[in-house]
Design an enzyme around this catalytic site. Structure first.
Site, short mmCIF file in Angstrom:
data_model
loop_
_atom_site.label_atom_id
_atom_site.label_comp_id
_atom_site.label_asym_id
_atom_site.label_seq_id
_atom_site.Cartn_x
_atom_site.Cartn_y
_atom_site.Cartn_z
CD GLU A 166 -55.35 70.11 18.10
OE1 GLU A 166 -55.36 70.92 17.16
OE2 GLU A 166 -55.77 70.41 19.24
CG HIS A 179 -62.13 75.57 18.27
ND1 HIS A 179 -61.20 76.46 18.74
CD2 HIS A 179 -61.49 74.37 18.26
CE1 HIS A 179 -60.06 75.83 19.01
NE2 HIS A 179 -60.22 74.56 18.72
CB VAL A 234 -58.19 46.45 15.01
CG1 VAL A 234 -59.44 46.52 15.87
CG2 VAL A 234 -56.98 46.99 15.77
CD GLU A 280 -56.14 46.51 10.28
OE1 GLU A 280 -55.70 47.57 10.72
OE2 GLU A 280 -56.91 45.78 10.92
CD GLU A 319 -58.47 42.13 9.83
OE1 GLU A 319 -58.56 42.39 11.05
OE2 GLU A 319 -58.79 42.94 8.94
CG MET A 352 -57.82 50.57 -22.44
SD MET A 352 -56.40 49.45 -22.46
CE MET A 352 -57.05 48.07 -23.39
NE ARG A 382 -58.20 46.01 -19.30
CZ ARG A 382 -58.51 45.53 -20.51
NH1 ARG A 382 -57.65 44.77 -21.16
NH2 ARG A 382 -59.68 45.82 -21.08
#
Length: 421
Positions: free
Chosen positions: A147, A156, A216, A223, A226, A281, A295
């Site tokens: 989906e 499809h 994970v 994450e 980590e 910049m 910046r």
């Protein structure tokens, strides 16, 4: 520009919603249901990694009291209701790119899910619904990836499409031997969609603190907790990162980033990104971080031969916006056209407050809908607009655009560039 966009890593910031029937189905246990939802997203992320897309779960909602829409066995109706709820409720309180409803209801016929084609980043259409049709979570995950594939421009598969497996993700019917692979057709359709629509929301990398699922190690996304993530020990090619722990190896200061070179921070003052244009910049390394902080020139600085003012590193001018909407020969319409913005009707307005369209004040008319003159023989209308009820913001004058000498647009008002905007 197009190639740069295609090559860029994409991120789908996903909110996953489970309905009341799901809550009952899993014994009213939020922990059990959450675990299933996390497992499903982990598989979806694995599937999309091959497409250079990272799926980050930034929101998880379980309707444990009652459904917030009327979930019914007609998938079409349920999708429309869910998408409307997402646009009017969920988006207002949680920034995200795509929402999927996981439902315990049994849809009519063989349908296991439904989604809008090419809906990603569109407030009204970036949504899908999936039936929790199997105890095996990876089969439900493949259905949801299917989906989301529709949302990302894939149709499809036809009989001639191949992926090197018995069945591909975008197969038209559920397979008892599914795979995590997208077909050659899906890849072509996704690429064509990216070129045509260039959806911007998926370029924005989520912060590690935005992700609500447990970390994970091995999913290529750094994450919370980590220091690096280079994939599994079998696939990791990064000498700075320990793939087994997602921690930096001894002596390493960094593993990635424009200011990281051979596991060490680049020296202070090293240019890490050249200035793109007069409103940008050159960006420099600090010597204390691997990040290359962006910046840009101060807002309000004149640009493009005084036709515009710098705004957040860009130089938005009306002519460029007309060209983007109507093609290379387009020009800005005469001033009289902008008077339509005084009406406050479905297209001519300056801003929205609580979904009500506010007509422009006379001094603000150039900060509402943009009027262009597409210079083509077929077009006689001098006041052309781009208006779509599905994406009403497209075709409005962009924030920061020059609306008069010394003035720029901010929230539908023509304000002085010397004031913060």
């Amino acid at each position: 520009e197009q190639q740069k966009y295609l090559n860029a890593k994409k991120y789908v910031k996903l909110v996953l919603v489970a309905d009341y029937i799901m809550y009952l189905k899993y014994g009213r246990s939020l922990t059990t249901l959450r675990t299933r939802m996390y497992d499903i997203v982990n598989i979806i992320n694995l599937i999309f990694q091959r497409m250079n897309i990272h799926v980050a779960l930034v929101g998880l909602e379980i309707w444990s009291n009652r459904d917030k829409i009327i979930v019914q066995s007609s998938a079409d109706v349920t999708l429309d209701l869910f998408a409307k709820w997402r646009e009017t409720d969920l988006l207002k309180r949680k920034s995200h790119d795509n929402a999927q409803l996981l439902t315990g209801i049994n849809f009519n016929g063989p349908t296991a899910g439904l989604a809008y084609l090419s809906g990603i980043c569109k407030p009204m259409y970036s949504a899908g619904i999936v039936q929790d049709h199997n105890k095996v979570h990876h089969l439900v995950a493949i259905a949801m990836a299917h989906e989301m594939g529709h949302n990302l421009g894939m149709d499809h598969d036809k009989d001639t499409c191949t992926c090197g497996a018995r069945s591909c993700v975008m197969a038209g019917t559920l397979s008892c031997e599914p795979s995590y692979l997208f077909s050659d057709c899906s890849r072509r359709e996704h690429r064509a969609f990216l070129i045509k629509d260039m959806p911007q929301c998926i370029l924005e990398k989520p912060l590690r603190t935005d992700v609500v699922s447990p970390p994970v190690c091995g999913n290529y996304f750094v994450e919370v907790g980590e220091e690096c993530d280079c994939g599994s020990p079998a696939t990791c090619r990064d000498t700075c990162c320990d793939a087994a722990t997602c921690k930096l190896r001894q002596g390493a200061q960094c593993a990635e980033g424009l200011c990281c070179d051979q596991c060490r921070f680049k020296g202070a003052g090293t240019e890490c990104r050249a200035a793109k244009d007069e409103c940008d910049m050159a960006d420099l390394c600090t010597g204390r971080s691997a990040e290359c902080t962006d910046r840009f020139q101060r807002n309000g600085q004149p640009c493009q031969n005084n036709n515009g003012y710098c705004y957040n590193g860009t130089c938005p001018i009306m002519r460029d916006q007309c060209i983007a909407l109507f093609g290379p020969n387009a020009a800005v319409s005469q001033d009289a056209c902008f008077q339509f913005n005084l009406q406050g009707n479905h297209y001519g307005y300056c801003r929205k407050e609580q979904n009500t369209k506010i007509a422009c004040e006379p001094q603000d008319v150039k900060c509402g809908r943009l009027y262009c003159f597409p210079s083509s023989p077929a077009t006689k209308n001098p006041c052309n607009i781009h208006y779509s009820p599905n994406d009403e913001d497209k075709g409005m004058v962009l924030p920061g655009t020059k609306c008069a000498d010394g003035k720029a647009c901010s929230n539908g008002r023509c304000v002085d560039v010397t004031t913060p905007y």
